[in-house]
Design a protein around this motif. Structure first.
Motif, mmCIF file in Angstrom:
data_model
loop_
_atom_site.group_PDB
_atom_site.id
_atom_site.type_symbol
_atom_site.label_atom_id
_atom_site.label_comp_id
_atom_site.label_asym_id
_atom_site.label_seq_id
_atom_site.Cartn_x
_atom_site.Cartn_y
_atom_site.Cartn_z
ATOM 1 N N LEU A 147 10.688 -23.202 29.525
ATOM 2 C CA LEU A 147 9.590 -23.076 30.485
ATOM 3 C C LEU A 147 9.768 -21.814 31.343
ATOM 4 O O LEU A 147 8.806 -21.098 31.641
ATOM 5 N N PHE A 148 11.003 -21.561 31.730
ATOM 6 C CA PHE A 148 11.304 -20.360 32.517
ATOM 7 C C PHE A 148 10.914 -19.110 31.720
ATOM 8 O O PHE A 148 10.249 -18.203 32.238
ATOM 9 N N LYS A 149 11.288 -19.085 30.449
ATOM 10 C CA LYS A 149 10.925 -17.930 29.611
ATOM 11 C C LYS A 149 9.409 -17.814 29.459
ATOM 12 O O LYS A 149 8.863 -16.710 29.501
ATOM 13 N N ASP A 150 8.750 -18.964 29.284
ATOM 14 C CA ASP A 150 7.278 -18.937 29.175
ATOM 15 C C ASP A 150 6.676 -18.296 30.417
ATOM 16 O O ASP A 150 5.747 -17.492 30.332
ATOM 17 N N ALA A 151 7.217 -18.680 31.576
ATOM 18 C CA ALA A 151 6.674 -18.157 32.835
ATOM 19 C C ALA A 151 6.851 -16.641 32.913
ATOM 20 O O ALA A 151 5.916 -15.908 33.269
ATOM 21 N N ILE A 152 8.046 -16.161 32.547
ATOM 22 C CA ILE A 152 8.286 -14.709 32.596
ATOM 23 C C ILE A 152 7.372 -13.999 31.589
ATOM 24 O O ILE A 152 6.816 -12.940 31.877
ATOM 25 N N ARG A 153 7.204 -14.639 30.426
ATOM 26 C CA ARG A 153 6.327 -14.032 29.405
ATOM 27 C C ARG A 153 4.905 -13.905 29.945
ATOM 28 O O ARG A 153 4.255 -12.867 29.774
ATOM 29 N N ILE A 154 4.447 -14.950 30.622
ATOM 30 C CA ILE A 154 3.074 -14.916 31.172
ATOM 31 C C ILE A 154 2.945 -13.798 32.209
ATOM 32 O O ILE A 154 1.970 -13.047 32.216
ATOM 33 N N LEU A 155 3.964 -13.649 33.053
ATOM 34 C CA LEU A 155 3.921 -12.576 34.050
ATOM 35 C C LEU A 155 3.843 -11.208 33.359
ATOM 36 O O LEU A 155 3.083 -10.327 33.770
#
Ligand SMILES: [Cu+2]
Length: 466
Positions: free
Chosen positions: A70-78
């Motif tokens: 989830l953390f990686k998903d968030a950074i990817r979205i940013l």
């Protein structure tokens, strides 16, 4: 300052009022908005009931854990937001630029490095990032992490791989197997400094030409690790673009908390100039926010707590003699005599013996710094009964700041150092002491060819204009 006592949950209406956070209505509605979608969302974090998130050591969480995903998903979205629109205030680039705005600036009133604002501002900066990742994946329980480099002395595998991993950064000069040298992560010298100024920095300069004194924490483990990683992390302008920044600073933020929470003698500044200082960042929606430092002192007011404040004790205690870095002569060594005025000598020794004050300031005037990061082990060398003694006093990194380096050149550089009894004795005995800066070779780069040049090195118990 009082030690922290309250455990208030962030964003409770009462808390918002007492904290004076009413400037953040957008933020609260964004988080409340997330509540609606949260019930239908199944994540590893959805069982947590409090609005307080827990920041954990990333190395303790398996790489394939849903929390990391989830953390990686968030950074990817940013990062995707910035690809669509580079100026998107909720994007990765804007977040990194926020660091550059306050850290690579020639406007002194904005500069948050080289002075006592460094820890509160970076706490706010991490908060700003935590809000954005929570917003990106609609998960108010998603927390940033810290990388406890006192326990994991290599960069955790979470940050490696290739461009498909949003936590990877190609500019790093160290690799997954490289271990941080032990002396780079000595946090004990900082913990044993009871004055915030020694640990966390002196007041910011008011005008060009004033001397700047950053604290031991910034000069030693904070800078050492930024520079050891290399690439974007070794620059003030670009370090916010490497995701490891948030792991490293997460740990620095935690060490700041540990410093004043667990050592009864360690006190935060009580000056209004510090407590009332307004610091700026953006919230989860990219809207500007301001906080006074006094509102940033309890992490729980900002919605997070640390899983623990325990550091590896090996790096909190004085190094054993056999663990101290050895003096190895290099052709780039910089050597200069320590200029000791009798008054200073007496004051240093008296403070050492009577007040058990073991920290002093090493000041070199009109230093010429190479215009690149400079990491050195500092030794005091003197004769004792016919034998040359080389006493290690610390490992420091000086990171040049755009525009400001000329100020440093004029006014010199100050290093906060901890001295031991034998050095205090040598000072008291008025021995001829040589100060040696021995540059440290780092993975995949050479010691700068350009040498550090020193003029008039002196030692003082505190800064003269205090
Ligand atoms: Cu930093």
């Amino acid at each position: 300052m009082q030690k922290k006592t309250s455990r208030r949950a962030f964003l409770q209406t009462a808390g918002m009022t007492t904290l004076g956070l009413s400037s953040l209505p957008i933020l609260s509605s964004a988080l409340l908005g997330c509540e609606d979608t949260k019930s239908t969302k199944k994540t590893a974090l959805s069982t947590a009931s409090s609005s307080l998130v827990t920041r954990k050591n990333i190395a303790d969480i398996p790489v394939d854990d849903p929390e990391i995903k989830l953390f990686k998903d968030a950074i990817r979205i940013l990062k995707e937001r910035s690809e669509i629109s580079p100026l998107d205030p909720m994007g990765w680039l804007a977040q990194g630029m926020l660091h550059a705005t306050f850290c690579a600036t020639s406007i002194y009133s904005n500069q948050v490095h080289y002075n006592w604002y460094v820890w509160p501002w970076h706490r706010l900066y991490l908060w700003s990032m935590e809000q954005k990742i929570q917003n990106a994946v609609n998960e108010p329980q998603l927390a940033l992490h810290y990388w406890d480099w006192t326990k994991s002395t290599v960069i955790p595998e979470h940050y490696w791989g290739d461009e498909t991993n949003p936590l990877f950064n190609v500019t790093r000069l160290v690799g997954p197997q490289d271990e941080i040298p032990k002396d780079f992560i000595n946090v004990g010298a900082g913990f044993r400094a009871s004055r915030y100024r020694t640990f966390g920095g002196y007041p910011a300069i008011k005008k060009r030409g004033d001397a700047q004194l950053d604290g031991l924490a910034e000069q030693s483990f904070h800078n050492n690790i930024h520079n050891w990683i290399g690439g974007q992390m070794a620059t003030f302008t670009e370090s916010g673009f490497d995701p490891i920044f948030y792991g490293h600073h997460g740990n620095c933020d935690r060490i700041w908390d540990a410093w004043w929470t667990y050592s009864p003698n360690n006190k935060l500044p009580d000056e209004e100039e510090w407590l009332e200082k307004k610091l700026y960042a953006t919230d989860g929606n990219g809207r500007p926010v301001e906080f006074k430092i006094k509102e940033l002192l309890n992490s729980e007011d900002l919605g997070y707590r640390f899983a623990d404040l325990d550091l590896n004790p090996n790096y909190c205690n004085p190094f054993l003699e056999e663990d101290k870095p050895k003096r190895n002569e290099t052709k780039q060594d910089c050597i200069a005599p320590l200029n000791l005025k009798t008054s200073d000598t007496d004051a240093i020794y008296k403070d050492f013996i009577d007040k058990e004050r073991t920290h002093v300031i090493l000041h070199f005037e009109r230093a010429q710094l190479p215009y690149q990061p400079y990491c050195a082990r500092v030794f005091f060398e003197y004769d004792k009964e016919g034998t040359k003694q080389s006493k290690y006093t610390g490992t420091f990194t000086i990171l040049p700041i755009l525009d400001l380096d000329s100020v440093l050149l004029q006014n010199g550089v100050h290093l906060q150092i901890e001295i031991e009894k034998e050095i205090a004795d040598a000072i008291d005995a008025k021995k001829d002491i040589q100060v040696i800066f021995q540059p440290v070779p780092l993975p995949n780069r050479n010691i700068p060819d350009e040498l550090l040049k020193l003029e008039n090195i002196s030692l003082v118990t505190h800064y003269e204009n205090e």
